[in-house]
Design an enzyme around this catalytic site. Structure first.
Site, PDB file in Angstrom:
ATOM      1  N   LYS A   1       0.856  -1.183   0.000  1.00  0.00           N
ATOM      2  CA  LYS A   1       0.000   0.000   0.000  1.00  0.00           C
ATOM      3  C   LYS A   1       0.889   1.228   0.000  1.00  0.00           C
ATOM      4  CE  LYS A   1      -4.504   0.818   0.370  1.00  0.00           C
ATOM      5  NZ  LYS A   1      -5.618   0.044  -0.166  1.00  0.00           N
TER       6      LYS A   1
ATOM      7  N   GLY B   1     -26.581   1.365   1.360  1.00  0.00           N
ATOM      8  CA  GLY B   1     -25.658   2.066   0.464  1.00  0.00           C
ATOM      9  C   GLY B   1     -25.907   1.726  -0.984  1.00  0.00           C
TER      10      GLY B   1
ATOM     11  N   GLY C   1     -24.444   3.095  -3.735  1.00  0.00           N
ATOM     12  CA  GLY C   1     -23.396   3.767  -4.500  1.00  0.00           C
ATOM     13  C   GLY C   1     -22.947   2.913  -5.661  1.00  0.00           C
TER      14      GLY C   1
ATOM     15  N   VAL D   1     -21.118   0.198  -5.912  1.00  0.00           N
ATOM     16  CA  VAL D   1     -21.289  -1.253  -5.776  1.00  0.00           C
ATOM     17  C   VAL D   1     -22.750  -1.593  -5.480  1.00  0.00           C
ATOM     18  CG1 VAL D   1     -20.604  -3.330  -4.528  1.00  0.00           C
ATOM     19  CG2 VAL D   1     -18.922  -1.525  -4.914  1.00  0.00           C
TER      20      VAL D   1
END
Ligand code: NAD
Length: 372
Positions: A80, A180, A182, A184
């Site tokens: 990362k 949610g 959004g 996805v």
């Protein structure tokens, strides 16, 4: 924060700090484990309050990527990057190109992608300086938006859960509380509706809720009421930490299967709690790996069909987790971690066998690499 102490605690291979005076770049790249392959993970840009906070984040997130790639069956390790700065005000071409040069300097041990605070345009600047970047736009041969692939993975992972609980992978007639709508969540709602599931949906954006009501015949629920809906399945696709003491007291769900990251507020405590309550929890990083599978596909030359097919394989990944959890009588998130650790251990052991001699490399008449 003591860097080596923290690296030793989480078993990291390498941490790289990058600074560029002109662009103001301050970045940290953490490579957790490269046993399975190069470390892949996005770059987060965030106005961290301290260097210690940035370091802690990059160490924590890179370790998570090792586990996610391992359970997904990918030949990738975990890494990362973080850039300290405000994504609203501090972005510019030179900053991301400087970051690209830092990534390039790692020679492919770390491959980056977008993450919180970075987007496709930033990755295109990074790409000007390194090829070790994924998640670029479709126009440039990249994979574009990963959300439809993530949603497909969640959908198939959910089927593995219903098979375990209800003895069928058909979702027709089952009730799903979806938090949610959004990138996805909306795709997932479409899959579920097509198969005949009954949807209860919530979002803080009313236009999205209205769209789901119209398109999928969903029933709208207030955001704070979603936890108490009478439904077989809860699909969190918005926030982290939504499995906690307060919500668990309200749940009547039999299955938790959604895309959100870090769903367990306290991994140990709430992972154990769902097990004791008899709720089947599909570990977030196993079921939401479609996005990672999508960018991993870009490394070999992107093909959407192949990425979607691989995301469907999340069904088997979730099944395996559920099997290990049952066999070893452990919470599902612990089972997922064990599967990852065993795969890394086994592949690592294998790679110490059947070793072939690499040709000696010469420079200026001298052997420069005689390693095996
Ligand atoms: P998104 O930002 O597009 O969608 C999140 C939705 O949740 C938004 O519509 C937002 O309004 C809604 N929301 C926020 N707070 C809410 C609340 N309190 N109650 C109800 N709704 C709320 O994000 P996304 O890309 O769809 O990702 C959803 C989750 O899945 C995130 O946790 C993300 O980290 C995770 N995830 C996404 C991907 C991917 O491919 N996009 C991959 C892996 C994991």
């Amino acid at each position: 924060m003591k860097t080596f102490t923290e690296m030793m605690r989480r078993n990291h291979e390498q941490v790289v700090f990058g600074y560029d005076k002109e662009s103001g770049l301050r970045a940290i790249i953490a490579i957790h484990n490269t046993t399975l392959g190069p470390a892949l993970g996005g770059t987060r840009m965030w106005p961290y309050k301290s260097e210690a906070e940035a370091l802690n984040d990059v160490l924590r997130l890179s370790r998570g990527m090792t586990y996610k790639a391992a359970v997904a069956g990918l030949n990738l390790g975990g890494g990362k990057g973080v850039i300290i700065g405000d994504p609203q005000t501090d972005k510019n071409e030179i900053l991301f190109r400087a970051y690209g040069r830092l990534v390039e300097g790692l020679g492919g041990r770390y491959i980056t992608a977008e993450d919180v605070g970075t987007d496709v345009r930033d990755m295109e600047w990074v790409r000007a300086e390194t090829t070790f970047v994924t998640g670029i736009s479709e126009a440039l041969g990249g994979s574009g938006d990963p959300s439809p692939v993530t949603a497909r993975g969640v959908y198939h992972g959910m089927k593995a859960c219903t098979e375990e609980v209800f003895g069928t992978d058909r979702l027709k007639g089952l009730r799903v509380a979806l938090q949610g709508l959004g990138h996805v969540g909306m795709h997932l709602a479409e899959f579920l509706h097509k198969e005949g599931a009954k949807l209860y949906v919530t979002d803080i954006h009313q236009d999205r809720v209205r769209a789901a009501v119209e398109r999928f015949g969903a029933e709208a629920v207030e955001p704070d009421k979603i936890y108490e809906v009478e439904a077989e399945i809860f699909a969190p696709c918005a926030l982290g930490a939504i499995i906690n003491d307060e919500t668990l007291a309200k749940f009547k769900f039999k299955i938790i299967a959604g895309a959100a990251n870090n769903q367990l507020q306290d991994e140990k405590k709430h992972g154990q709690a769902v097990k004791e309550l008899g709720i089947l929890y599909a570990p977030d990083y196993v079921i939401n790996a479609g996005g990672l599978i999508n960018v991993a596909n870009e490394i070999e030359g992107y093909n959407r069909e192949r990425a979607l097919t691989q995301a469907e394989g999340i069904y088997y990944n979730v099944k395996k987790v559920l099997q290990v959890a049952k066999d070893e009588d452990i919470p599902t998130h612990v089972a997922a971690n064990r599967i990852a650790e065993r795969r890394i251990e086994e592949v690592g052991r294998l790679r110490r066998k059947f070793i072939t001699a690499r040709p000696l490399r010469y420079r200026g008449g001298r052997i420069v690499d005689n390693s095996w």
